[in-house]
Enzyme design. Structure first.
Site, PDB file in Angstrom:
ATOM      1  N   LYS A 187       2.112   5.297 -11.301  1.00 25.63           N
ATOM      2  CA  LYS A 187       1.279   4.169 -10.889  1.00 25.63           C
ATOM      3  C   LYS A 187       1.297   3.074 -11.958  1.00 25.63           C
ATOM      4  CE  LYS A 187      -0.358   4.970  -6.768  1.00 25.63           C
ATOM      5  NZ  LYS A 187      -0.036   4.049  -5.656  1.00 25.63           N
ATOM      6  N   TYR A 191       1.611  11.431 -11.750  1.00 26.86           N
ATOM      7  CA  TYR A 191       1.112  10.451 -10.782  1.00 26.86           C
ATOM      8  C   TYR A 191       0.642   9.188 -11.505  1.00 26.86           C
ATOM      9  CZ  TYR A 191      -1.783   8.373  -7.111  1.00 26.86           C
ATOM     10  OH  TYR A 191      -2.350   7.510  -6.201  1.00 26.86           O
ATOM     11  N   LEU A 235       0.815  -1.218   0.000  1.00 21.96           N
ATOM     12  CA  LEU A 235       0.000   0.000   0.000  1.00 21.96           C
ATOM     13  C   LEU A 235       0.843   1.261   0.000  1.00 21.96           C
ATOM     14  CD1 LEU A 235      -2.559  -1.150   2.740  1.00 21.96           C
ATOM     15  CD2 LEU A 235      -2.850  -1.273   0.256  1.00 21.96           C
ATOM     16  N   PRO A 257     -43.043  10.874  40.660  1.00 23.34           N
ATOM     17  CA  PRO A 257     -43.943   9.949  41.359  1.00 23.34           C
ATOM     18  C   PRO A 257     -45.344  10.555  41.523  1.00 23.34           C
ATOM     19  CG  PRO A 257     -41.807   9.947  42.431  1.00 23.34           C
ATOM     20  CD  PRO A 257     -41.770  11.042  41.396  1.00 23.34           C
ATOM     21  N   GLY A 258     -46.369   9.745  41.249  1.00 20.08           N
ATOM     22  CA  GLY A 258     -47.749  10.182  41.391  1.00 20.08           C
ATOM     23  C   GLY A 258     -48.298  10.973  40.220  1.00 20.08           C
ATOM     24  N   ASN A 309     -11.293   7.347  -5.542  1.00 21.36           N
ATOM     25  CA  ASN A 309     -11.067   8.154  -4.343  1.00 21.36           C
ATOM     26  C   ASN A 309     -11.649   7.416  -3.137  1.00 21.36           C
ATOM     27  OD1 ASN A 309     -10.025  10.844  -5.493  1.00 21.36           O
ATOM     28  ND2 ASN A 309     -11.839  10.419  -6.735  1.00 21.36           N
TER      29      ASN A 309
END
Length: 369
Positions: free
Chosen positions: A107, A103, A53, A281-282, A132
């Site tokens: 490659k 580039y 890689l 509560p209640g 990409n």
């Protein structure tokens, strides 16, 4: 199995290595620019598979393209040949390998070197021409516009879009890693030399920015992405990875009174709304019914009785529930209903409604049970 990963500290390398670590039978040989020649000697002598890689994307001088994308590939393959190691080798190339730029040329030169190596040695070679790649741990302001946009938007920085209609071809990092890991399968030797990661998402640059801004705004409007859209789902995961460390948390608007509180925390267009209801509560809450709106109640803490009465009838139905046993109650349309806290502590109920609350059309009619 001993696996050599070059470019181990790079974006794809980091993600791949973390997945490889999940298999305790693998021994990982991580190699990067700061590794030694002695390490490369050892790794190429012992490895059973190579994920190559390492490469150069943004050099200061264009000649570094060939040095990084061709030169080191040559060093790697020569070292494998020196040790007569015919382990399969995967190389990361680019869709730009067919283009006439520095580039792309570098490659393509790396690809050709791999093909020659395969002919010479008989070792299996795999070439991926990546589009990409986006996802967690990609460097912003380097070679990924998605990483740059995600980082800037998450960190309240501006972005620049010269042409929002530019078409992007994107692949997601987890899909990349899954494709790479599949090469370790015993049947992978039958795969062709050139391989592609799928799915490939073809989206416009302006749409990417629009989605990223919507993710940022979701903390105010409480929306979540469309999870049935694969790209949107993955882009959201990607976006969250760029949040500043002090901004993982955000506040919700709590509607508080002497009875307790009611707080929305997720709103969706097509999957309804999620809220938290707290009753002292209640206290009894509710005493209303709906024509079409329906809800699901889940008491997660405390004790309650939930009462129902079908409109225009007299029969009252009661269900006793508590946080000690999770049960969901459906609240059907046409039934007036309430929930009473019959315990000594706060009653906490998660509520799902099939539609976000609309103050102009609340579909909520007051009527005592």
């Amino acid at each position: 199995m001993k696996i050599l990963v070059t470019g181990a500290k790079g974006f794809i390398g980091q993600n791949l290595i973390e997945r490889l670590k999940e298999n305790k039978t693998f021994t990982i040989f991580p190699y990067d620019i700061d590794s030694t020649a002695e390490e490369l000697e050892q790794y190429t002598k012992e490895c059973d598979f190579v994920f190559h890689l390492a490469g150069v994307n943004r050099p200061k001088d264009e000649k570094e393209f060939l040095e990084g994308n061709f030169g080191f590939t040559s060093v790697l393959l020569n070292s494998l040949k020196k040790h007569n190691n015919k382990a399969p080798v995967m190389i990361s190339s680019s869709i730009q390998a067919v283009r006439d730029n520095p580039y792309g040329i570098s490659k393509k030169a790396g690809e050709d070197l791999m093909l020659e190596y395969e002919k010479e040695t008989g070792a299996k070679v795999y070439i991926f021409r990546f589009e990409n790649v986006f996802g967690k741990w990609a460097r912003p302001n380097y070679n990924s516009v998605v990483a740059t946009f995600s980082y800037n938007i998450a960190n309240d920085l501006p972005i620049t879009i010269n042409d929002p209609n530019v078409d992007m071809q994107l692949i997601y990092i987890d899909d990349v890693v899954n494709s790479l890991l599949s090469l370790l399968d015993k049947n992978s030797h039958d795969l062709p030399t050139y391989l592609q990661v799928t799915p490939v998402y073809k989206v416009k640059l302006g749409y990417i920015a629009e989605l990223l801004y919507s993710f940022k705004e979701s903390r105010q409007n409480l929306t979540v992405p469309k999870l049935d859209d694969g790209f949107e789902k993955k882009l959201y995961s990607n976006y969250l990875s760029y949040l500043p460390k002090d901004k993982f948390i955000y506040d919700l608007k709590m509607n508080v009174d002497n009875r307790g509180s009611f707080t929305e925390f997720i709103r969706t267009i097509d999957r309804g709304q999620f809220s938290v209801n707290v009753a002292k509560p209640g206290i009894t809450k509710g005493n209303h019914w709906h024509h079409t709106k329906n809800e699901k109640f889940l008491v997660v803490s405390g004790k309650a009785v939930i009462r129902f009465r079908k409109v225009n009838t007299d029969e009252v139905i009661e269900y006793f529930v508590s946080g000690e046993k999770f049960q969901i109650l459906d609240i059907p349309p046409g039934y007036t209903h309430n929930i009473e806290n019959i315990g000594d502590t706060d009653l906490v109920t998660l509520i799902w409604a099939n539609e976000p609350f609309d103050k102009n059309n609340p579909d909520t009619i007051y009527e005592e049970v």
